[in-house]
Design a protein around this motif. Structure first.
Motif, PDB file in Angstrom:
ATOM      1  N   GLU A 156      38.411  36.358  44.765  1.00 27.04           N
ATOM      2  CA  GLU A 156      39.627  37.190  44.775  1.00 27.04           C
ATOM      3  C   GLU A 156      40.712  36.579  43.879  1.00 27.04           C
ATOM      4  O   GLU A 156      41.326  37.267  43.049  1.00 27.04           O
ATOM      5  CB  GLU A 156      40.144  37.332  46.204  1.00 27.04           C
ATOM      6  CG  GLU A 156      39.255  38.171  47.109  1.00 27.04           C
ATOM      7  CD  GLU A 156      39.751  38.167  48.549  1.00 27.04           C
ATOM      8  OE1 GLU A 156      40.943  37.850  48.762  1.00 27.04           O
ATOM      9  OE2 GLU A 156      38.963  38.464  49.461  1.00 27.04           O
ATOM     10  N   LYS A 157      40.932  35.273  44.062  1.00 30.45           N
ATOM     11  CA  LYS A 157      41.975  34.605  43.283  1.00 30.45           C
ATOM     12  C   LYS A 157      41.626  34.574  41.794  1.00 30.45           C
ATOM     13  O   LYS A 157      42.470  34.866  40.932  1.00 30.45           O
ATOM     14  CB  LYS A 157      42.181  33.181  43.798  1.00 30.45           C
ATOM     15  CG  LYS A 157      43.297  32.416  43.072  1.00 30.45           C
ATOM     16  CD  LYS A 157      43.461  31.021  43.649  1.00 30.45           C
ATOM     17  CE  LYS A 157      44.638  30.296  42.993  1.00 30.45           C
ATOM     18  NZ  LYS A 157      44.523  30.222  41.528  1.00 30.45           N
ATOM     19  N   GLY A 158      40.390  34.201  41.492  1.00 26.40           N
ATOM     20  CA  GLY A 158      39.984  34.112  40.100  1.00 26.40           C
ATOM     21  C   GLY A 158      40.056  35.454  39.382  1.00 26.40           C
ATOM     22  O   GLY A 158      40.466  35.541  38.223  1.00 26.40           O
ATOM     23  N   PHE A 159      39.675  36.522  40.082  1.00 27.32           N
ATOM     24  CA  PHE A 159      39.696  37.845  39.466  1.00 27.32           C
ATOM     25  C   PHE A 159      41.132  38.299  39.193  1.00 27.32           C
ATOM     26  O   PHE A 159      41.425  38.866  38.137  1.00 27.32           O
ATOM     27  CB  PHE A 159      38.990  38.853  40.374  1.00 27.32           C
ATOM     28  CG  PHE A 159      38.649  40.156  39.700  1.00 27.32           C
ATOM     29  CD1 PHE A 159      37.539  40.260  38.884  1.00 27.32           C
ATOM     30  CD2 PHE A 159      39.457  41.270  39.864  1.00 27.32           C
ATOM     31  CE1 PHE A 159      37.225  41.461  38.256  1.00 27.32           C
ATOM     32  CE2 PHE A 159      39.156  42.468  39.243  1.00 27.32           C
ATOM     33  CZ  PHE A 159      38.029  42.569  38.435  1.00 27.32           C
ATOM     34  N   LYS A 160      42.028  38.017  40.145  1.00 24.26           N
ATOM     35  CA  LYS A 160      43.427  38.393  39.935  1.00 24.26           C
ATOM     36  C   LYS A 160      44.052  37.584  38.802  1.00 24.26           C
ATOM     37  O   LYS A 160      44.820  38.115  37.991  1.00 24.26           O
ATOM     38  CB  LYS A 160      44.224  38.187  41.224  1.00 24.26           C
ATOM     39  CG  LYS A 160      45.677  38.642  41.089  1.00 24.26           C
ATOM     40  CD  LYS A 160      46.440  38.510  42.399  1.00 24.26           C
ATOM     41  CE  LYS A 160      47.886  38.992  42.238  1.00 24.26           C
ATOM     42  NZ  LYS A 160      48.659  38.856  43.488  1.00 24.26           N
ATOM     43  N   ASP A 161      43.717  36.283  38.742  1.00 25.14           N
ATOM     44  CA  ASP A 161      44.264  35.438  37.686  1.00 25.14           C
ATOM     45  C   ASP A 161      43.839  35.925  36.306  1.00 25.14           C
ATOM     46  O   ASP A 161      44.614  35.863  35.345  1.00 25.14           O
ATOM     47  CB  ASP A 161      43.809  33.985  37.873  1.00 25.14           C
ATOM     48  CG  ASP A 161      44.467  33.328  39.081  1.00 25.14           C
ATOM     49  OD1 ASP A 161      45.473  33.873  39.569  1.00 25.14           O
ATOM     50  OD2 ASP A 161      43.957  32.291  39.538  1.00 25.14           O
ATOM     51  N   ARG A 162      42.607  36.431  36.182  1.00 24.74           N
ATOM     52  CA  ARG A 162      42.084  36.804  34.871  1.00 24.74           C
ATOM     53  C   ARG A 162      42.370  38.254  34.497  1.00 24.74           C
ATOM     54  O   ARG A 162      42.433  38.580  33.306  1.00 24.74           O
ATOM     55  CB  ARG A 162      40.577  36.561  34.829  1.00 24.74           C
ATOM     56  CG  ARG A 162      40.204  35.095  35.010  1.00 24.74           C
ATOM     57  CD  ARG A 162      38.739  34.858  34.756  1.00 24.74           C
ATOM     58  NE  ARG A 162      38.346  33.483  35.086  1.00 24.74           N
ATOM     59  CZ  ARG A 162      37.165  32.957  34.832  1.00 24.74           C
ATOM     60  NH1 ARG A 162      36.244  33.695  34.235  1.00 24.74           N
ATOM     61  NH2 ARG A 162      36.877  31.715  35.163  1.00 24.74           N
ATOM     62  N   THR A 163      42.500  39.128  35.489  1.00 28.37           N
ATOM     63  CA  THR A 163      42.663  40.552  35.174  1.00 28.37           C
ATOM     64  C   THR A 163      43.972  41.139  35.679  1.00 28.37           C
ATOM     65  O   THR A 163      44.366  42.224  35.241  1.00 28.37           O
ATOM     66  CB  THR A 163      41.512  41.373  35.779  1.00 28.37           C
ATOM     67  OG1 THR A 163      41.607  41.335  37.219  1.00 28.37           O
ATOM     68  CG2 THR A 163      40.159  40.825  35.338  1.00 28.37           C
ATOM     69  N   GLY A 164      44.619  40.453  36.636  1.00 23.07           N
ATOM     70  CA  GLY A 164      45.816  41.003  37.257  1.00 23.07           C
ATOM     71  C   GLY A 164      45.503  42.022  38.336  1.00 23.07           C
ATOM     72  O   GLY A 164      46.409  42.626  38.910  1.00 23.07           O
TER      73      GLY A 164
END
Length: 264
Positions: free
Chosen positions: A41-49
């Motif tokens: 969840e965190k990694g996806f938000k960091d990379r895509t918003g």
């Protein structure tokens, strides 16, 4: 939560994040654990918003697993046009292999005439019996138990109807024919198995390539050796590696492959 646009880039990022968590041991059974979900969840938000929740990740995990099973079935059985892969091959195959390794049954433990598994004990009873029955039917259909030339049909003087009158003979010709057909069927099965194994394994085996990896300087425990264990599951990667003429070029290629895979 809004519906996610699972385009090529978003799917690639998700697959990479999930594979990373699997390699860290955060897939204790058939799904990620809470630590794995949170990291994705965190990694996806960091990379895509884009914000994801556990349910959305799990749903995509399930859909990708079905795609992976279908693709691996096509790769092993070489089914022409296999459904959705008729026009485009499976995307992110390396990452999905990491995600679903050990939890997806793709038929490798089932015996078939084209399988390179030499132990008949591994075959389910039904599968083995069906294959034997199919071969028997082929032989019976082609050979039978008596030659057609051994039967002469003549009209009956009293009724005018035709009846079969066997010509004297020993039947040895029929037995010889069946033996030849059985031998041809066995030869055909062996040839198919050899061709299938060659197509599946490619020109170089994993064992041969991993020996070359050590020889070029990628010792156990190094990043280069680690990436080799991931890349050389695929025969295309093995054959590419073995085309390089020197150990130095091989080692540099492994180093760059590792850097490309783990680039942030």
């Amino acid at each position: 939560m809004p519906e996610i646009d699972w385009n090529v880039e978003n799917t690639r990022i998700l697959c990479g994040l999930m594979a990373e968590q699997v390699e860290k041991g955060n897939r204790p059974n058939t799904f990620l654990n809470s630590v794995g979900y949170a990291a994705v969840e965190k990694g996806f938000k960091d990379r895509t918003g884009i914000e994801l929740n556990k349910g959305q990740i799990k749903n995509k995990w399930d859909k990708l697993k079905e795609d992976f099973k279908a693709w691996r079935k096509k790769a092993r059985a070489d089914i022409p046009g296999c459904g959705k892969f008729r026009k485009q091959s499976l995307q992110n195959e390396d990452e999905l292999t990491i995600c679903y390794q050990g939890i997806v049954n793709i038929g490798a433990d089932h015996w078939t005439p084209c399988s390179n598994n030499s132990t008949m004990a591994a075959a389910p009873t039904g599968t083995q019996d069906e294959e034997v029955a199919a071969q028997t039917e082929d032989v019976d259909a082609l050979g039978g138990t008596q030659d057609d030339d051994d039967i002469e049909v003549t009209p009956s003087p009293s009724s005018g109807k035709r009846s079969a009158r066997p010509v004297q003979g020993t039947g040895k010709k029929a037995k010889s024919c069946n033996a030849v057909l059985i031998q041809q069927a066995a030869t055909s099965m062996a040839s198919s198995a050899h061709a299938y194994a060659a197509k599946k394994d490619g020109k170089f085996t994993i064992d041969e390539v991993m020996k070359a990896v050590i020889a070029c300087g990628a010792a156990y425990g190094t990043d280069e050796h680690y990436i080799a264990t991931k890349l050389f599951i695929k025969k295309e990667q093995r054959e590419m590696f073995m085309t390089f003429p020197t150990d130095e070029i091989k080692l540099n290629w492994l180093r760059r492959s590792y850097d490309d895979r783990h680039a942030q």
